[in-house]
Design a protein around this motif. Structure first.
Motif, PDB file in Angstrom:
ATOM      1  N   ALA A 197      38.886   2.843  20.438  1.00  0.00           N
ATOM      2  CA  ALA A 197      38.007   1.805  21.064  1.00  0.00           C
ATOM      3  C   ALA A 197      38.316   0.354  21.258  1.00  0.00           C
ATOM      4  CB  ALA A 197      36.544   2.088  20.508  1.00  0.00           C
ATOM      5  N   ASP A 198      38.703   0.063  20.057  1.00  0.00           N
ATOM      6  CA  ASP A 198      39.489  -1.550  19.953  1.00  0.00           C
ATOM      7  C   ASP A 198      40.466  -1.680  21.018  1.00  0.00           C
ATOM      8  OD1 ASP A 198      37.539  -2.076  17.787  1.00  0.00           O
ATOM      9  OD2 ASP A 198      39.419  -1.861  16.187  1.00  0.00           O
ATOM     10  N   ARG A 239      28.742  -0.993  20.716  1.00  0.00           N
ATOM     11  CA  ARG A 239      29.169  -2.255  20.889  1.00  0.00           C
ATOM     12  C   ARG A 239      28.790  -3.108  22.105  1.00  0.00           C
ATOM     13  NH1 ARG A 239      35.672  -1.987  19.620  1.00  0.00           N
ATOM     14  NH2 ARG A 239      35.561  -0.221  18.138  1.00  0.00           N
ATOM     15  N   LEU A 270      33.865   8.251  21.877  1.00  0.00           N
ATOM     16  CA  LEU A 270      34.000   7.103  22.307  1.00  0.00           C
ATOM     17  C   LEU A 270      32.909   6.694  23.173  1.00  0.00           C
ATOM     18  CD1 LEU A 270      37.379   7.781  24.412  1.00  0.00           C
ATOM     19  CD2 LEU A 270      37.081   6.272  22.685  1.00  0.00           C
ATOM     20  N   GLU A 308      40.795   8.367  14.489  1.00  0.00           N
ATOM     21  CA  GLU A 308      40.661   6.880  14.654  1.00  0.00           C
ATOM     22  C   GLU A 308      40.057   6.525  15.937  1.00  0.00           C
ATOM     23  OE1 GLU A 308      44.802   5.364  12.692  1.00  0.00           O
ATOM     24  OE2 GLU A 308      45.213   6.449  14.604  1.00  0.00           O
ATOM     25  N   VAL A 309      38.883   6.799  16.265  1.00  0.00           N
ATOM     26  CA  VAL A 309      38.109   6.386  17.298  1.00  0.00           C
ATOM     27  C   VAL A 309      37.847   4.944  17.411  1.00  0.00           C
ATOM     28  CG1 VAL A 309      35.962   7.095  18.552  1.00  0.00           C
ATOM     29  CG2 VAL A 309      37.066   9.007  17.381  1.00  0.00           C
ATOM     30  N   SER A 310      37.392   4.456  16.082  1.00  0.00           N
ATOM     31  CA  SER A 310      37.306   3.028  16.134  1.00  0.00           C
ATOM     32  C   SER A 310      38.368   2.431  16.691  1.00  0.00           C
ATOM     33  CB  SER A 310      36.649   2.526  15.006  1.00  0.00           C
ATOM     34  OG  SER A 310      36.105   1.120  14.931  1.00  0.00           O
ATOM     35  N   ARG A 311      39.514   2.571  16.228  1.00  0.00           N
ATOM     36  CA  ARG A 311      40.812   1.965  16.551  1.00  0.00           C
ATOM     37  C   ARG A 311      41.187   2.270  17.882  1.00  0.00           C
ATOM     38  NH1 ARG A 311      46.556   1.802  16.165  1.00  0.00           N
ATOM     39  NH2 ARG A 311      46.836   4.247  15.616  1.00  0.00           N
ATOM     40  N   GLU A 364      39.080  -1.673  24.555  1.00  0.00           N
ATOM     41  CA  GLU A 364      38.124  -2.768  25.008  1.00  0.00           C
ATOM     42  C   GLU A 364      39.037  -3.737  25.359  1.00  0.00           C
ATOM     43  OE1 GLU A 364      34.452  -5.178  22.575  1.00  0.00           O
ATOM     44  OE2 GLU A 364      35.969  -4.020  21.579  1.00  0.00           O
ATOM     45  N   ASN A 397      30.706   5.015  20.279  1.00  0.00           N
ATOM     46  CA  ASN A 397      31.153   4.041  19.598  1.00  0.00           C
ATOM     47  C   ASN A 397      31.189   2.787  20.524  1.00  0.00           C
ATOM     48  OD1 ASN A 397      33.638   1.785  19.107  1.00  0.00           O
ATOM     49  ND2 ASN A 397      33.888   3.420  17.070  1.00  0.00           N
TER      50      ASN A 397
END
Length: 226
Positions: free
Chosen positions: A156-157, A29, A22, A151-154, A160, A25
């Motif tokens: 993080a979405d 961003r 996290l 699914e770390v990117s999801r 956010e 990622n």
């Protein structure tokens, strides 16, 4: 206030692995992320015999290690601090604080279980549980968002949107000569917290909403809405 999110789970459940992913990622961003590792057994950050270790062993209440790129503080406390009380250290202007542990605190929690499918969930049914991360769907299902460990990117979405909102200007700015510099929400909160804490220490009273600072006759203001 700077959002604080606790990553919780049983020992060996993958908390550190998730925090590492996290932080990487969210940093990519453009966010600044602080972390707190909760260790009920105590810790040492320096090796025995080093100068800072010798300072502490001699009885110094506070020891600061300083270099051009990092600062570390070892400080005696009379009781365990809540993550929110550590806000004085976020003067570097962070946008999010992730804690590893603090499952009994009231902060929003993301529970992790990446290693043992049979382990029961620690925070099932708690109002502070915001999401779960696992390689297996919880049985019975929990009424919070579910993310696979991959699914770390999801995740993080979702974080956010849930905790950070927009990283647009906070409405707070610093005037340097004729140049106006907009601050991020994290930077604005950190600046206001630092100034108010400093004023409170100087006066022994709670800082007012508006604090005026003069440098050589010039005036600056820091406070809510300014």
């Amino acid at each position: 206030m700077i959002p604080i999110v606790s990553i919780v789970g049983r020992s060996g459940s993958g908390k550190t692995t998730l925090i590492e992913a996290l932080v990487s990622n969210l940093t990519a961003r453009g966010y600044r992320v602080a972390t707190i590792k909760h260790d009920v057994h105590g810790f040492e950050i320096d090796h025995e015999g080093k100068d800072s270790w010798r300072h502490k062993q001699a009885g110094a209440a506070v020891v600061v290690l300083s270099s051009p790129r990092r600062i570390a503080v070892v400080m005696d406390v009379e009781r365990e601090w809540d993550p929110g009380e550590m806000g004085m250290f976020w003067t570097g202007g962070v946008d999010l604080v992730l804690t590893e542990g603090y499952k009994r605190a009231c902060y929003p929690k993301i529970e992790v279980n990446l290693t043992r499918e049979s382990d029961p969930w620690l925070c099932a049914g708690e109002s502070s549980l915001e999401a779960v991360v696992s390689n297996w769907k919880p049985t019975p299902a929990l009424a919070v968002p579910f993310f696979l460990g991959s699914e770390v990117s999801r995740l993080a979405d979702w974080m956010e949107e849930r905790f950070l909102g927009s990283k647009a200007a906070s409405g707070c700015e610093v005037l340097v000569g004729d140049e106006r510099i907009a601050l991020s929400p994290g930077e604005a909160a950190a600046l206001e917290s630092a100034v108010k804490s400093w004023v409170a220490r100087l006066t022994g009273k709670k800082a007012p909403e508006i604090v005026e600072i003069r440098f050589g006759g010039r005036v600056g203001a820091c406070g809510s809405g300014r």
